[in-house]
Design a protein around this motif. Structure first.
Motif, mmCIF file in Angstrom:
data_model
loop_
_atom_site.group_PDB
_atom_site.id
_atom_site.type_symbol
_atom_site.label_atom_id
_atom_site.label_comp_id
_atom_site.label_asym_id
_atom_site.label_seq_id
_atom_site.Cartn_x
_atom_site.Cartn_y
_atom_site.Cartn_z
ATOM 1 N N THR A 159 0.847 -1.189 0.000
ATOM 2 C CA THR A 159 0.000 0.000 0.000
ATOM 3 C C THR A 159 0.887 1.244 0.000
ATOM 4 O OG1 THR A 159 -0.154 -0.269 2.394
ATOM 5 C CG2 THR A 159 -2.053 -0.960 1.125
ATOM 6 N N LYS A 160 0.364 2.292 -0.602
ATOM 7 C CA LYS A 160 1.103 3.552 -0.724
ATOM 8 C C LYS A 160 1.325 4.154 0.662
ATOM 9 C CE LYS A 160 -0.322 5.918 -4.302
ATOM 10 N NZ LYS A 160 -1.081 6.827 -5.161
ATOM 11 N N ALA A 161 2.554 4.593 0.921
ATOM 12 C CA ALA A 161 2.849 5.265 2.193
ATOM 13 C C ALA A 161 2.911 6.774 1.954
ATOM 14 C CB ALA A 161 4.178 4.761 2.751
ATOM 15 N N SER A 162 2.746 7.553 3.018
ATOM 16 C CA SER A 162 2.665 9.012 2.866
ATOM 17 C C SER A 162 3.963 9.630 2.343
ATOM 18 C CB SER A 162 2.285 9.661 4.200
ATOM 19 O OG SER A 162 3.186 9.214 5.202
ATOM 20 N N ASP A 163 5.099 8.934 2.556
ATOM 21 C CA ASP A 163 6.386 9.493 2.117
ATOM 22 C C ASP A 163 6.743 9.129 0.673
ATOM 23 O OD1 ASP A 163 6.947 6.821 2.278
ATOM 24 O OD2 ASP A 163 8.540 6.992 3.774
ATOM 25 N N GLY A 164 5.781 8.532 -0.057
ATOM 26 C CA GLY A 164 6.059 8.156 -1.438
ATOM 27 C C GLY A 164 6.563 6.733 -1.583
ATOM 28 N N GLY A 165 6.841 6.092 -0.452
ATOM 29 C CA GLY A 165 7.265 4.690 -0.481
ATOM 30 C C GLY A 165 6.072 3.755 -0.383
ATOM 31 N N LEU A 166 6.332 2.530 0.076
ATOM 32 C CA LEU A 166 5.272 1.530 0.200
ATOM 33 C C LEU A 166 5.358 0.836 1.555
ATOM 34 C CD1 LEU A 166 5.764 -0.288 -3.251
ATOM 35 C CD2 LEU A 166 3.869 1.253 -2.685
ATOM 36 N N THR A 167 4.224 0.344 2.017
ATOM 37 C CA THR A 167 4.197 -0.564 3.165
ATOM 38 C C THR A 167 3.900 -1.947 2.609
ATOM 39 O OG1 THR A 167 3.353 1.175 4.586
ATOM 40 C CG2 THR A 167 3.086 -1.070 5.362
ATOM 41 N N ASN A 168 4.727 -2.927 2.987
ATOM 42 C CA ASN A 168 4.543 -4.290 2.504
ATOM 43 C C ASN A 168 4.079 -5.172 3.651
ATOM 44 O OD1 ASN A 168 4.609 -6.727 1.190
ATOM 45 N ND2 ASN A 168 6.834 -6.829 0.999
ATOM 46 N N ASP A 169 2.841 -5.657 3.560
ATOM 47 C CA ASP A 169 2.282 -6.558 4.574
ATOM 48 C C ASP A 169 2.492 -7.990 4.075
ATOM 49 O OD1 ASP A 169 0.331 -8.194 6.049
ATOM 50 O OD2 ASP A 169 -0.310 -6.275 6.868
ATOM 51 N N ILE A 170 3.318 -8.746 4.814
ATOM 52 C CA ILE A 170 3.801 -10.046 4.339
ATOM 53 C C ILE A 170 3.198 -11.194 5.138
ATOM 54 C CG2 ILE A 170 5.904 -11.460 4.091
ATOM 55 C CD1 ILE A 170 7.419 -8.700 4.166
ATOM 56 N N LEU A 171 2.614 -12.140 4.443
ATOM 57 C CA LEU A 171 2.172 -13.391 5.065
ATOM 58 C C LEU A 171 3.024 -14.516 4.506
ATOM 59 C CD1 LEU A 171 -1.699 -12.983 4.695
ATOM 60 C CD2 LEU A 171 -0.466 -13.032 6.864
ATOM 61 N N SER A 192 11.325 2.321 0.956
ATOM 62 C CA SER A 192 11.536 3.715 0.556
ATOM 63 C C SER A 192 11.717 3.826 -0.950
ATOM 64 C CB SER A 192 12.788 4.275 1.233
ATOM 65 O OG SER A 192 12.647 4.190 2.629
ATOM 66 N N ASP A 193 11.202 4.921 -1.484
ATOM 67 C CA ASP A 193 11.381 5.213 -2.902
ATOM 68 C C ASP A 193 12.784 5.804 -3.065
ATOM 69 O OD1 ASP A 193 11.135 5.755 -5.545
ATOM 70 O OD2 ASP A 193 9.749 7.442 -5.318
ATOM 71 N N SER A 194 13.790 4.928 -2.949
ATOM 72 C CA SER A 194 15.187 5.363 -2.950
ATOM 73 C C SER A 194 16.005 4.385 -3.766
ATOM 74 C CB SER A 194 15.698 5.397 -1.503
ATOM 75 O OG SER A 194 17.094 5.193 -1.461
ATOM 76 N N LYS A 195 16.990 4.893 -4.479
ATOM 77 C CA LYS A 195 17.832 4.018 -5.299
ATOM 78 C C LYS A 195 19.015 3.453 -4.519
ATOM 79 C CE LYS A 195 16.711 5.854 -9.916
ATOM 80 N NZ LYS A 195 15.403 5.234 -9.811
ATOM 81 N N GLY A 196 19.107 3.772 -3.213
ATOM 82 C CA GLY A 196 20.172 3.227 -2.376
ATOM 83 C C GLY A 196 21.491 3.958 -2.581
ATOM 84 N N ALA A 201 19.283 0.618 -7.041
ATOM 85 C CA ALA A 201 18.117 -0.125 -6.580
ATOM 86 C C ALA A 201 16.811 0.483 -7.101
ATOM 87 C CB ALA A 201 18.089 -0.155 -5.056
ATOM 88 N N SER A 202 15.755 -0.355 -7.106
ATOM 89 C CA SER A 202 14.402 0.154 -7.391
ATOM 90 C C SER A 202 13.813 0.775 -6.130
ATOM 91 C CB SER A 202 13.493 -0.987 -7.857
ATOM 92 O OG SER A 202 14.038 -1.651 -8.967
ATOM 93 N N MET A 203 14.020 0.090 -4.990
ATOM 94 C CA MET A 203 13.559 0.584 -3.688
ATOM 95 C C MET A 203 14.494 0.043 -2.617
ATOM 96 S SD MET A 203 9.375 0.321 -3.755
ATOM 97 C CE MET A 203 9.126 1.726 -2.663
ATOM 98 N N THR A 204 14.497 0.679 -1.444
ATOM 99 C CA THR A 204 15.291 0.158 -0.330
ATOM 100 C C THR A 204 14.360 -0.152 0.844
ATOM 101 O OG1 THR A 204 15.710 2.372 0.536
ATOM 102 C CG2 THR A 204 17.338 1.467 -0.984
ATOM 103 N N VAL A 205 14.793 -1.104 1.664
ATOM 104 C CA VAL A 205 13.978 -1.569 2.782
ATOM 105 C C VAL A 205 14.832 -1.586 4.035
ATOM 106 C CG1 VAL A 205 12.497 -3.434 3.629
ATOM 107 C CG2 VAL A 205 12.857 -3.178 1.181
ATOM 108 N N GLU A 206 14.288 -1.073 5.140
ATOM 109 C CA GLU A 206 14.923 -1.349 6.420
ATOM 110 C C GLU A 206 13.825 -1.846 7.332
ATOM 111 O OE1 GLU A 206 16.692 1.012 10.144
ATOM 112 O OE2 GLU A 206 17.902 1.260 8.334
ATOM 113 N N GLU A 216 17.764 -3.983 3.019
ATOM 114 C CA GLU A 216 17.689 -4.627 1.711
ATOM 115 C C GLU A 216 17.603 -3.593 0.606
ATOM 116 O OE1 GLU A 216 15.423 -8.754 3.011
ATOM 117 O OE2 GLU A 216 14.404 -7.421 1.611
ATOM 118 N N GLN A 217 18.135 -3.960 -0.549
ATOM 119 C CA GLN A 217 17.885 -3.208 -1.767
ATOM 120 C C GLN A 217 17.153 -4.142 -2.718
ATOM 121 O OE1 GLN A 217 21.119 -0.915 -3.407
ATOM 122 N NE2 GLN A 217 22.057 -0.596 -1.405
#
Length: 334
Positions: A159-171, A192-196, A201-206, A216-217
């Protein structure tokens, strides 16, 4: 991604004799250090002083203590550790691991960790990617790294996050070693909508998994109607890891003649990125109704006292490498 855990060094720790001063340069993490014969430094007073609150809370709870001893027995072996968390996991255990291994560093290698070289030459991400390309609900149908990518019943909802990134809900589910169903797990990570740092990268994850931080990238390698192909590189204290997977909008998108056509398109994307399509393994998305929620059960959590063998195994955390891993260790038999 995010299926890794930063845990006590692996089998090689049994032969651990080298002190930190004998290492030249950096290591990529606990696992690399142990593989090179490094002896982890454990500071027992740190557990009871700097992490007093977390240690007291965990040690007064048999299920939490069993979680620690279970992890100690795994020697950093991934599936084993994931099964320990599925059986004994709790916020208490996460807090204890976070404090002792990360915040206060009660167990360390004494050598600087450097994983930057792992991010230098990633598979090429598609230039036109935007976070909107991942929004919605996806099934992971193919996985590349058997350690992290092939757990059954993996559903990711972005889902879209307010900062332009995404929230990933994982099952995802972790199979029980005895074959009687699985444990249902759920995590949420922020992307995050960041190239690292390397700009590739397409996106980065912490995120935090089991109380420990991972980075992660993600590299989105290609997309088409109803599918996305993703690879990733990540790291924790344990060391770097990587993998890849394929998302489709329906769980059975690769079945039948239409599915075969789709698989041909996907394989072309995978090959073009320099990965081997034959290593993409089908993920079981049948999701039968035999899953129990992961974490310490009420029964386990309410036990009043430890058994003697639990205390014996605890020495492994304070003096890593004291007890050799039993090849027959099974987290469900504790």
């Amino acid at each position: 991604g995010g299926m890794q855990s930063a845990l006590a060094a692996d089998e090689a720790a049994v032969l651990a004799t080298k002190s930190a001063s004998e290492f030249t340069g950096a290591v990529t993490g606990f696992e690399d250090f142990a593989a090179q014969g490094g002896k982890m430094k454990a500071e027992p007073s740190c557990f009871f002083n700097e992490c007093k609150e977390q240690t007291t809370t965990c040690f007064s709870n048999p299920a939490c203590l069993k979680g620690i001893t279970c992890l100690g027995n795994c020697r950093g072996e991934q599936l084993c550790a994931t099964q320990c968390f599925a059986r004994f996991g709790s916020e208490r255990l996460n807090a204890w691991l976070g404090c002792t291994l990360e915040d206060k560093e009660c167990v360390t290698t004494g050598v600087k960790q450097d994983t930057s070289k792992y991010y230098a030459n990633p598979p090429p991400a598609m230039p036109s990617f935007t976070p909107a390309d991942l929004e919605g609900r996806w099934y992971k149908v193919l996985g590349y790294n058997p350690k992290y990518d092939t757990y059954p019943c993996q559903i990711n909802t972005f889902t879209k996050a307010s900062d332009g990134g995404l929230t990933n809900d994982i099952l995802f589910r972790v199979p029980k070693p005895d074959g009687t169903g699985s444990w249902q797990n759920n995590f949420v990570e922020s992307m995050s909508d960041s190239k690292g740092p390397e700009g590739k990268a397409s996106m980065t994850v912490e995120g935090k998994m089991f109380g420990l931080t991972f980075h992660e990238q993600w590299y989105v390698l290609g997309k088409g109607p109803g599918y996305r192909v993703v690879s990733y590189i990540g790291d924790t204290q344990q060391g770097p890891y990587d993998g890849a997977f394929v998302y489709t909008e329906t769980r059975d998108a690769l079945l039948g003649p239409v599915g075969e056509k789709l698989r041909t398109q996907i394989d072309a994307v995978v090959s073009a990125a320099g990965l081997d399509p034959k290593k993409m393994v089908a993920i079981d998305n049948t999701c039968p109704a035999d899953a129990t929620v992961a974490g310490a059960s009420a029964d386990e959590a309410s036990k009043e006292k430890l058994e003697w063998k639990d205390v014996f195994e605890l020495t492994e955390w304070f003096r890593p490498g004291t007890i050799k891993k039993s090849t027959s260790f099974d987290p469900t038999k504790m």
